[in-house]
Design an enzyme around this catalytic site. Sequence first.
Site, mmCIF file in Angstrom:
data_model
loop_
_atom_site.group_PDB
_atom_site.id
_atom_site.type_symbol
_atom_site.label_atom_id
_atom_site.label_comp_id
_atom_site.label_asym_id
_atom_site.label_seq_id
_atom_site.Cartn_x
_atom_site.Cartn_y
_atom_site.Cartn_z
ATOM 1 N N CYS A 190 -9.676 69.436 32.866
ATOM 2 C CA CYS A 190 -10.698 70.218 32.149
ATOM 3 C C CYS A 190 -10.985 71.553 32.827
ATOM 4 C CB CYS A 190 -11.983 69.420 32.029
ATOM 5 S SG CYS A 190 -11.747 67.867 31.172
ATOM 6 N N HIS A 193 -18.314 73.771 31.207
ATOM 7 C CA HIS A 193 -17.413 72.828 30.552
ATOM 8 C C HIS A 193 -18.269 71.917 29.669
ATOM 9 C CE1 HIS A 193 -14.457 70.059 29.491
ATOM 10 N NE2 HIS A 193 -14.861 69.090 30.288
ATOM 11 N N ASN A 223 -15.648 67.321 23.681
ATOM 12 C CA ASN A 223 -15.031 67.782 24.928
ATOM 13 C C ASN A 223 -13.560 68.117 24.634
ATOM 14 O OD1 ASN A 223 -13.802 67.988 27.422
ATOM 15 N ND2 ASN A 223 -14.750 66.153 28.282
HETATM 16 O O1 UT7 Z 1 -14.276 66.337 30.923
HETATM 17 C C1 UT7 Z 1 -14.011 65.778 32.183
HETATM 18 C C2 UT7 Z 1 -15.189 65.193 32.743
HETATM 19 N N1 UT7 Z 1 -15.693 64.132 31.918
HETATM 20 C C3 UT7 Z 1 -16.963 63.886 31.998
HETATM 21 O O2 UT7 Z 1 -17.658 64.586 32.664
HETATM 22 C C4 UT7 Z 1 -17.511 62.663 31.296
HETATM 23 C C5 UT7 Z 1 -18.541 62.033 32.192
HETATM 24 N N2 UT7 Z 1 -19.069 60.770 31.736
HETATM 25 C C6 UT7 Z 1 -19.849 60.636 30.621
HETATM 26 O O3 UT7 Z 1 -20.046 61.554 29.882
HETATM 27 C C7 UT7 Z 1 -20.523 59.307 30.406
HETATM 28 O O4 UT7 Z 1 -20.282 58.494 31.532
HETATM 29 C C8 UT7 Z 1 -20.072 58.578 29.118
HETATM 30 C C9 UT7 Z 1 -20.619 59.277 27.909
HETATM 31 C C10 UT7 Z 1 -18.570 58.486 29.059
HETATM 32 C C11 UT7 Z 1 -20.649 57.158 29.120
HETATM 33 O O5 UT7 Z 1 -22.071 57.211 29.243
HETATM 34 P P1 UT7 Z 1 -22.811 56.330 30.337
HETATM 35 O O6 UT7 Z 1 -24.240 56.585 30.190
HETATM 36 O O7 UT7 Z 1 -22.201 56.633 31.678
HETATM 37 O O8 UT7 Z 1 -22.482 54.876 29.867
HETATM 38 P P2 UT7 Z 1 -21.758 53.696 30.651
HETATM 39 O O9 UT7 Z 1 -20.278 53.939 30.738
HETATM 40 O O10 UT7 Z 1 -22.472 53.421 31.941
HETATM 41 O O11 UT7 Z 1 -22.009 52.494 29.657
HETATM 42 C C12 UT7 Z 1 -23.339 52.055 29.341
HETATM 43 C C13 UT7 Z 1 -23.238 51.025 28.235
HETATM 44 C C14 UT7 Z 1 -22.214 49.941 28.512
HETATM 45 O O12 UT7 Z 1 -22.706 48.722 27.983
HETATM 46 P P3 UT7 Z 1 -23.325 47.614 28.966
HETATM 47 O O13 UT7 Z 1 -22.228 47.281 29.947
HETATM 48 O O14 UT7 Z 1 -24.503 48.264 29.630
HETATM 49 O O15 UT7 Z 1 -23.688 46.494 28.042
HETATM 50 C C15 UT7 Z 1 -21.029 50.377 27.683
HETATM 51 O O16 UT7 Z 1 -20.199 49.286 27.309
HETATM 52 O O17 UT7 Z 1 -22.841 51.650 27.014
HETATM 53 C C16 UT7 Z 1 -21.715 50.964 26.470
HETATM 54 N N3 UT7 Z 1 -20.876 51.932 25.766
HETATM 55 C C17 UT7 Z 1 -21.020 52.201 24.456
HETATM 56 N N4 UT7 Z 1 -21.854 51.712 23.525
HETATM 57 C C18 UT7 Z 1 -21.751 52.197 22.277
HETATM 58 C C19 UT7 Z 1 -19.893 52.706 26.260
HETATM 59 N N5 UT7 Z 1 -19.374 53.483 25.280
HETATM 60 C C20 UT7 Z 1 -20.060 53.174 24.167
HETATM 61 C C21 UT7 Z 1 -19.982 53.635 22.846
HETATM 62 N N6 UT7 Z 1 -20.853 53.138 21.953
HETATM 63 N N7 UT7 Z 1 -19.095 54.586 22.455
#
Ligand code: UT7
Length: 333
Positions: free
Chosen positions: A120, A260, A290
Site C-alpha cells: 500500500c 492511505h 482500500n
Molecule cells: O492497507 C494495508 C493496511 N491495512 C490495514 O491497515 C487494515 C487494518 N485492519 C483493519 O482495518 C481492521 O483490523 C479490520 C477492519 C480488518 C477488522 O476490524 P477489527 O476491529 O480489527 O476486527 P477483528 O478482526 O478484531 O474482528 C472482530 C470481530 C470478530 O468476531 P469475534 O471473533 O469477536 O466473534 C470477527 O470474526 O468481527 C468479526 N468480523 C466480521 N464480522 C462481520 C470480521 N470481519 C467481519 C465482517 N463482518 N466482514
Amino acid sequence: MNVTETTLQNVAIIGTGSYLPEKILTNSDLEKMIDTSDEWIRSRTGIEQRHIARDDEYTSDMAAVAAERAIESAGISAEDIDIIIVGTLSPDMQFPNTACFVQGKIGAKNAICFDIEAACSGFLFSLETAKQFLATGTYSTALVIGAEKLSSVTDWEDRGTCILFGDGAGAVIATNKTDQNKIIASHLGSDGKLTHLLNIPGGGSINPASLQTIEDRMHFMKMTGNEVFKHAVRCMCKAIKQVTAKCDMTIDDIDWVIPHQANMRIIQAIASRFDNSIDKFIINLDQVGNMSAASVPVAMDEAIKSGKIKKGDKILSVVFGGGFTWGAMIIEW
Ligand code: UT7
C-alpha cells in the site's frame, strides 16, 4: 563543496489523473456473498462501496487510462516521458513489469520502465524513487502510477479482508523542468520482521504455484487485521512527525493530509494524535475502499480536480502497507 546541495534540482508535479472501474460493489452486495452486514462494515471501516474491474480489465489498463489523463492535464505528450514507475502489488504478470505494459499501451516509447512493490506504500515509494532520478538530472520527466486490481488477489470467502478492497489507478507526471510546485521533504521506512502479518503467501519462491497452494487459497491476500491496524497507526504517526521535523514544520503548517485509505478508524486515530486535525484529512475510502498503492494518487487527483487543493497549499501524504512499509511526503502545491 557540497555537490548534492548545489546540484539537486526542484521536482514538481505538473499533472494528475485517475481511473475507477465502472462496476460498483456495495456493502449490501457483500451481505449476499458472505456473513457480514452493511452496519458492521460501515462502523468498523467507514467503507460503503468499492469499484471492481471487469474480468478483461487489467491493472495496466486502469494504469494506462489514469496515465493518459495525467499526461493530458500536464500538457505533455507520451513521448516526453523518460521513466515510468508503477507501484502495485497486483501486477498484470509476475514479469514483465506492469510499467512495460503501460508503456506499450500509451506509446511512451522513450521511457524506461519498472515496478516498485511496497504494497500500500507503493505510490509514495515510487514517487520518491522518481524524485531521485529527477533531482539529480538523470531524467527530466517521470510518470508515476499507483494501480491495483486487488479483486484478483482477494479471497471472496474471507470476510476479514474482502470487505476492504477495491480496484483503481492514479497517476502523476513529475518533472525537474519547472518550479510551479515542489516536493519539500519525504521520509520512508520499512520493517522486514513483520512480513507475516500481511502478504500473499503463494506463487513466489517460498510456495510456488501448485494444486496444494490453490487448495489452501495461498494466492490471496492474508492479513492479521487487528495487528496491522495497530502498526499502521503507530508507523503513520511516526512518519508524520519525522517528515514535518525534517522541514521545521508541524501539522499546523499543513493544509491537507492525504492518508492511505485503509480504514476510517485508522485515520481518526491518527488525526486525534495531531490536534484533532480530521478536517484536514482528504478521505474517499467510503466510496472506493482500500485500493492499496492506488489510494493516495486517486485521492490526490480528486482533491486537485475538485478545487479542494489550491496553489500554495502544503499537502502531506502518509502511507502504510505490507512489508511493513510506510512513508510520508510533503508537497507545496
Ligand atoms: O492497507 C494495508 C493496511 N491495512 C490495514 O491497515 C487494515 C487494518 N485492519 C483493519 O482495518 C481492521 O483490523 C479490520 C477492519 C480488518 C477488522 O476490524 P477489527 O476491529 O480489527 O476486527 P477483528 O478482526 O478484531 O474482528 C472482530 C470481530 C470478530 O468476531 P469475534 O471473533 O469477536 O466473534 C470477527 O470474526 O468481527 C468479526 N468480523 C466480521 N464480522 C462481520 C470480521 N470481519 C467481519 C465482517 N463482518 N466482514
